[in-house]
Write a protein that holds these residues in place. Structure first.
Motif, PDB file in Angstrom:
ATOM      1  N   ASP A  30     -42.672  73.077  20.443  1.00 42.51           N
ATOM      2  CA  ASP A  30     -42.036  72.072  20.033  1.00 42.51           C
ATOM      3  C   ASP A  30     -40.581  72.412  19.370  1.00 42.51           C
ATOM      4  O   ASP A  30     -40.683  72.241  18.148  1.00 42.51           O
ATOM      5  N   GLU A  31     -39.466  72.873  20.309  1.00 41.26           N
ATOM      6  CA  GLU A  31     -38.387  72.653  19.837  1.00 41.26           C
ATOM      7  C   GLU A  31     -38.221  71.667  18.998  1.00 41.26           C
ATOM      8  O   GLU A  31     -37.011  71.846  18.581  1.00 41.26           O
ATOM      9  N   ASN A  32     -38.371  70.535  19.019  1.00 43.71           N
ATOM     10  CA  ASN A  32     -37.755  69.302  18.589  1.00 43.71           C
ATOM     11  C   ASN A  32     -37.860  69.137  17.176  1.00 43.71           C
ATOM     12  O   ASN A  32     -38.028  67.844  16.251  1.00 43.71           O
ATOM     13  N   TYR A  33     -38.858  70.048  16.188  1.00 43.65           N
ATOM     14  CA  TYR A  33     -39.166  69.733  14.566  1.00 43.65           C
ATOM     15  C   TYR A  33     -39.244  70.777  14.051  1.00 43.65           C
ATOM     16  O   TYR A  33     -39.406  72.182  14.342  1.00 43.65           O
ATOM     17  N   ILE A  34     -38.462  70.753  13.214  1.00 39.11           N
ATOM     18  CA  ILE A  34     -38.160  71.804  12.172  1.00 39.11           C
ATOM     19  C   ILE A  34     -38.544  70.985  10.715  1.00 39.11           C
ATOM     20  O   ILE A  34     -38.179  70.695  10.093  1.00 39.11           O
ATOM     21  N   HIS A  35     -38.573  72.387   9.662  1.00 38.98           N
ATOM     22  CA  HIS A  35     -39.004  72.575   8.478  1.00 38.98           C
ATOM     23  C   HIS A  35     -38.753  73.456   7.620  1.00 38.98           C
ATOM     24  O   HIS A  35     -39.251  74.046   7.672  1.00 38.98           O
ATOM     25  N   VAL A  36     -38.083  72.720   6.454  1.00 36.37           N
ATOM     26  CA  VAL A  36     -37.359  73.991   5.455  1.00 36.37           C
ATOM     27  C   VAL A  36     -37.817  73.948   4.286  1.00 36.37           C
ATOM     28  O   VAL A  36     -38.193  72.626   3.280  1.00 36.37           O
ATOM     29  N   ILE A  37     -38.307  75.399   3.821  1.00 39.31           N
ATOM     30  CA  ILE A  37     -39.094  74.644   2.296  1.00 39.31           C
ATOM     31  C   ILE A  37     -38.566  76.208   0.740  1.00 39.31           C
ATOM     32  O   ILE A  37     -38.371  77.368   1.907  1.00 39.31           O
ATOM     33  N   MET A  38     -37.719  75.283   0.371  1.00 42.45           N
ATOM     34  CA  MET A  38     -37.376  76.411  -1.023  1.00 42.45           C
ATOM     35  C   MET A  38     -39.076  77.462  -1.590  1.00 42.45           C
ATOM     36  O   MET A  38     -39.678  76.364  -1.494  1.00 42.45           O
ATOM     37  N   PRO A  39     -37.787  77.995  -1.804  1.00 40.98           N
ATOM     38  CA  PRO A  39     -39.133  79.457  -2.430  1.00 40.98           C
ATOM     39  C   PRO A  39     -39.412  79.379  -3.558  1.00 40.98           C
ATOM     40  O   PRO A  39     -38.239  78.483  -4.610  1.00 40.98           O
ATOM     41  N   MET A  40     -40.307  79.642  -4.559  1.00 41.86           N
ATOM     42  CA  MET A  40     -41.058  79.399  -6.057  1.00 41.86           C
ATOM     43  C   MET A  40     -40.193  80.711  -6.463  1.00 41.86           C
ATOM     44  O   MET A  40     -40.331  81.514  -6.512  1.00 41.86           O
ATOM     45  N   HIS A  41     -39.945  80.414  -7.793  1.00 50.07           N
ATOM     46  CA  HIS A  41     -40.191  81.523  -9.046  1.00 50.07           C
ATOM     47  C   HIS A  41     -41.424  82.500  -8.729  1.00 50.07           C
ATOM     48  O   HIS A  41     -42.272  82.287  -9.427  1.00 50.07           O
ATOM     49  N   MET A  42     -41.454  83.847  -8.399  1.00 51.19           N
ATOM     50  CA  MET A  42     -43.196  84.042  -9.124  1.00 51.19           C
ATOM     51  C   MET A  42     -43.614  84.947 -10.177  1.00 51.19           C
ATOM     52  O   MET A  42     -44.212  84.963 -10.500  1.00 51.19           O
ATOM     53  N   GLY A  43     -42.075  85.251 -11.084  1.00 50.74           N
ATOM     54  CA  GLY A  43     -42.387  85.344 -12.114  1.00 50.74           C
ATOM     55  C   GLY A  43     -42.806  86.319 -12.339  1.00 50.74           C
ATOM     56  O   GLY A  43     -42.991  87.537 -11.561  1.00 50.74           O
TER      57      GLY A  43
END
Length: 361
Positions: A348-361
């Motif tokens: 599916d070339e029509n969908y993209i989701h970008v997600i920010m990482p969290m600090h692992m500590g």
């Protein structure tokens, strides 16, 4: 049931807590509004006399839920503004408010509408609206950007920590360009109430009214438009990656759901340890730990192209996107543990989701 979600739960205007019931061209029209969003529904009805009244939404909804699956007869006493509801052995009188006090719903000129396929539009809403913000201090992020150029329709939503982008090609070009921010809640309600996937829905933008209208044969939703500048989402999407991990969407979703049981006690943080070898045969180790609750570890088979990486995400954000992708497999594109990850459904070339990482500590 369809219109009651638009009722204002708390309002200084008592009529906004009511549903308008009115005869309308041989059908019965039900309308509710909170002044930001309004929903209207038409029902085929046998009408012997024209009339209109508004009745308390909770009263009529609770009553209808208890009625037998039988014919219902509504009789209006215009003088006392009372609606008599009779079904089977049940007879109820409900006190109402004069319909003249109900805010008028805007008339619709369907010739100016943009025709959208219901099934495709519902999928776009489902895959994008969940990423909008719930923070009232940032109204623009509470909305979904709807952009139309030629025959390409794009929807995007972000809360500052993730962004969903979905493209669709319309069957014909409407010959107009659009760039409008619609409240995510209104679009979610539209996705809920428009059920016939074979239908089309007309989208209308009356001039100088600051509103968008979605109209089908039996249902209409009116929403205010959000003023403001939507973030430049194209600049947020990473252009390249060092590691590409392909894995089962259902397998990763199951691992996330189990990890979330532990992670919800520790800021929703889960750790993805991406491991590969020269043959690209690899594993994604999904883990969560909480000092109070314990630990959870899961492994999901994967194809890993590029160096291994340990990265942390908000497990709820990851779960929510995995719940809406339609493809059996997804790719996760990463660079470093402090840069965004990109999720794409394979095929599916029509969908993209970008997600920010969290600090692992």
């Amino acid at each position: 049931g369809i219109v009651s979600r638009a009722v204002a739960p708390r309002s200084t205007l008592p009529v906004l807590g009511n549903i308008l019931i009115a005869t309308d061209g041989g059908r019965l029209r039900f309308s509710a509004t909170n002044l930001e969003m309004g929903i209207t529904c038409w029902v085929p009805t046998e009408i012997s006399e024209e009339g209109a009244i508004t009745v308390p939404a909770r009263t009529i909804s609770d009553l209808v839920a208890t009625l037998p699956n039988d014919k219902v007869v509504l009789t209006l006493d215009q003088r006392s503004m009372t609606l008599n509801v009779r079904s089977g052995q049940s007879v109820t009188d409900i006190k109402g408010i004069d319909p003249q006090e109900f805010p008028p719903m805007p008339p619709v000129d369907l010739e100016d509408g943009i025709e959208l396929n219901v099934a495709d539009f519902k999928e776009m809403i489902q895959q994008v609206a969940f990423s909008a913000s719930a923070d009232e201090a940032r109204p623009v992020l509470q909305g979904v950007l709807l952009s139309l150029t030629g025959s390409e329709l794009v929807m995007a939503a972000t809360d500052g920590f993730r962004i969903s982008i979905k493209k669709s090609i319309l069957s014909s070009s409407p010959g107009k360009t659009l760039n409008v921010i619609i409240p995510a809640r209104a679009l979610s309600e539209l996705g809920r109430i428009v059920t016939d996937g074979s239908q089309t829905v007309s989208m209308l933008m009356p001039r100088d009214r600051g509103q968008v209208i979605f109209h089908t044969k039996d249902i209409e939703l009116v929403s205010q438009i959000i003023d403001g500048n939507f973030p430049d989402f194209k600049a947020i999407v990473p252009r390249n990656f060092k590691t590409r991990t392909v894995t089962s969407a259902a397998g990763l979703l199951k691992a996330c759901k189990q990890a979330e049981i532990i992670a919800r006690e520790s800021n929703n943080i889960i750790r993805l340890n991406i491991l590969g070898n020269q043959d690209q045969v690899g594993t994604v180790e999904v883990s969560a730990q909480s000092e109070e609750t314990g630990t959870n570890e899961n492994k999901v088979d994967a194809t890993v192209d590029g160096p291994g990486l340990a990265i942390a995400f908000n497990v709820r954000f990851l779960r929510e996107v995995l719940e809406v992708v339609k493809s059996p497999n997804i790719s996760l594109e990463t660079n470093m543990n402090n840069t965004p990850g990109v999720i794409r459904p394979l095929g599916d070339e029509n969908y993209i989701h970008v997600i920010m990482p969290m600090h692992m500590g």
